[in-house]
Design a protein around this motif. Structure first.
Motif, short mmCIF file in Angstrom:
data_model
loop_
_atom_site.label_atom_id
_atom_site.label_comp_id
_atom_site.label_asym_id
_atom_site.label_seq_id
_atom_site.Cartn_x
_atom_site.Cartn_y
_atom_site.Cartn_z
N ARG A 187 0.84 -1.19 0.00
CA ARG A 187 0.00 0.00 0.00
C ARG A 187 0.87 1.24 0.00
O ARG A 187 1.86 1.30 0.72
CB ARG A 187 -0.89 0.03 1.24
N VAL A 188 0.48 2.20 -0.80
CA VAL A 188 1.14 3.50 -0.79
C VAL A 188 0.25 4.44 0.01
O VAL A 188 -0.92 4.64 -0.33
CB VAL A 188 1.34 4.03 -2.22
N ILE A 189 0.79 5.01 1.08
CA ILE A 189 0.03 5.91 1.95
C ILE A 189 0.50 7.34 1.71
O ILE A 189 1.68 7.65 1.93
CB ILE A 189 0.19 5.56 3.44
N LEU A 190 -0.41 8.19 1.26
CA LEU A 190 -0.11 9.61 1.06
C LEU A 190 -0.70 10.40 2.21
O LEU A 190 -1.90 10.27 2.51
CB LEU A 190 -0.71 10.10 -0.26
N TYR A 191 0.10 11.23 2.86
CA TYR A 191 -0.35 12.08 3.97
C TYR A 191 -0.42 13.51 3.44
O TYR A 191 0.61 14.16 3.23
CB TYR A 191 0.62 11.98 5.14
N THR A 192 -1.63 14.03 3.22
CA THR A 192 -1.80 15.32 2.58
C THR A 192 -2.54 16.30 3.49
O THR A 192 -3.32 15.90 4.36
CB THR A 192 -2.58 15.18 1.26
N PRO A 193 -2.33 17.59 3.30
CA PRO A 193 -3.00 18.60 4.13
C PRO A 193 -4.50 18.67 3.83
O PRO A 193 -4.89 18.75 2.67
CB PRO A 193 -2.31 19.90 3.74
N PRO A 194 -5.34 18.67 4.85
CA PRO A 194 -6.77 18.88 4.62
C PRO A 194 -7.02 20.30 4.09
O PRO A 194 -6.28 21.23 4.42
CB PRO A 194 -7.40 18.70 6.01
N VAL A 195 -8.04 20.45 3.29
CA VAL A 195 -8.38 21.77 2.74
C VAL A 195 -8.72 22.73 3.89
O VAL A 195 -9.48 22.40 4.80
CB VAL A 195 -9.58 21.66 1.78
N GLY A 196 -8.13 23.91 3.84
CA GLY A 196 -8.41 24.93 4.84
C GLY A 196 -7.58 24.84 6.10
O GLY A 196 -7.74 25.65 7.01
N SER A 197 -6.68 23.85 6.19
CA SER A 197 -5.84 23.69 7.38
C SER A 197 -4.50 24.40 7.18
O SER A 197 -4.17 24.85 6.08
CB SER A 197 -5.59 22.21 7.66
#
Length: 307
Positions: A255-265
């Motif tokens: 599995r490739v896990i991408l950790y991305t910023p939530p919109v508006g954070s």
């Protein structure tokens, strides 16, 4: 739950066309002088598969009962089907395809290239059992390094249930949820692996090492971890909210896990700061993190496990 049913018409068509593609000499049969087509005869397929010619003829006429997994495996061998074609045969017959090859611990160059091309986004490659197989510099700075010396040192589930420092990076009021999430996801992977030695060993050791894990394992909750939101209490940049998107490799065991910023954070700004700070202070700082730290965010998830 998806109900699988046999598609007799499509199954019959696939068998006929697959039979036409196999040359007699490919399976050790004489070519002969009186063949009207270059492929196999129905009777020859039946002979190669170890079934009656009448039964096979009924399959191609879309009027047979549902074939067993053993019969489908025999047909796949007789018709020299590829793995993809074999799986398609099973699905047309309303059967679950057999387990295929797995990637194991090897991370392909394509995935490693992806990690290098996302310098500002934390990315990890995990096995379906929770082993960290690869991660980029941002993931290491955010989540810490892993030990590759001890038996389960790189396994996220093992570390969660046996190393208190692992939990210090997450809000205390979310620990129970994460525990259930880890166990339910592992349960799904163990079920897919069906008796795999590595999976069995990991579960046995976890049950020996953690009463919490053992109790949750007895609940038999199953939920594959997909898209989630989590909060990391980082010792250098403070609390960070992240959207976690899971991408599956074709074999399904990586599995490739991408950790991305939530919109508006403000996560993007915090990650930019972390990229500058790097990993130099992470290991010592996370060990000293206050395990009683609190967070005012609420993690959102769609994993199928109730909070």
């Amino acid at each position: 739950m998806i109900t699988m049913t046999i598609d007799r018409a499509a199954l019959a068509d696939f068998l006929r066309r697959s039979r036409d593609r196999v040359r007699p000499q490919d399976v050790g049969l004489p070519v002969g002088q009186r063949r009207r087509t270059p492929g196999l005869r129905r009777e020859e397929v039946a002979q190669l598969a170890g079934m009656s010619a009448d039964y096979y003829i009924r399959l191609e006429q879309a009027r047979s009962p549902q074939p067993s997994p053993e019969m489908l495996a025999a047909l796949a061998r007789a018709l020299r089907l590829s793995e993809d074609e074999r799986d398609h045969l099973h699905l047309l017959a309303g059967r679950r395809p057999p387990a295929g090859r797995v990637s194991g611990d090897h991370v392909g160059p394509g995935l490693l290239h992806l990690l290098d091309q996302l310098p500002t986004t934390p990315v990890q490659v995990l096995s379906d059992l929770g082993d960290v197989l690869a991660q980029n510099a941002m993931a290491e700075a955010l989540l810490g390094g892993v030990c590759t010396v001890s038996e389960h040192g790189r396994n996220t589930i093992w570390r969660w249930f046996t190393d208190p420092a692992q939990r210090a990076a997450y809000p205390p009021d979310e620990h129970d949820y994460y525990s259930r999430l880890h166990v339910a996801d592992l349960r799904a992977s163990v079920g897919r692996r069906a008796g795999d030695a590595a999976a069995t060993r990991l579960v046995e050791r976890l049950r020996e090492a953690s009463e919490e894990f053992s109790a949750l394992w007895e609940l038999h909750e199953v939920a594959v971890r997909r898209a989630t939101r989590m909060r990391v209490l980082h010792p250098l940049i403070g609390p960070v909210d992240l959207d976690c998107q899971t991408l599956l490799a074709p074999q399904g065991d990586q599995r490739v896990i991408l950790y991305t910023p939530p919109v508006g954070s403000d996560t993007a700004e915090r990650l930019a700061l972390l990229k500058v700070v790097g990993t130099t202070q992470f290991t010592g700082a996370v060990r000293q993190a206050d395990s009683a730290a609190t967070a005012d965010g609420v993690m959102q998830h769609d994993s199928g496990i109730g909070g």
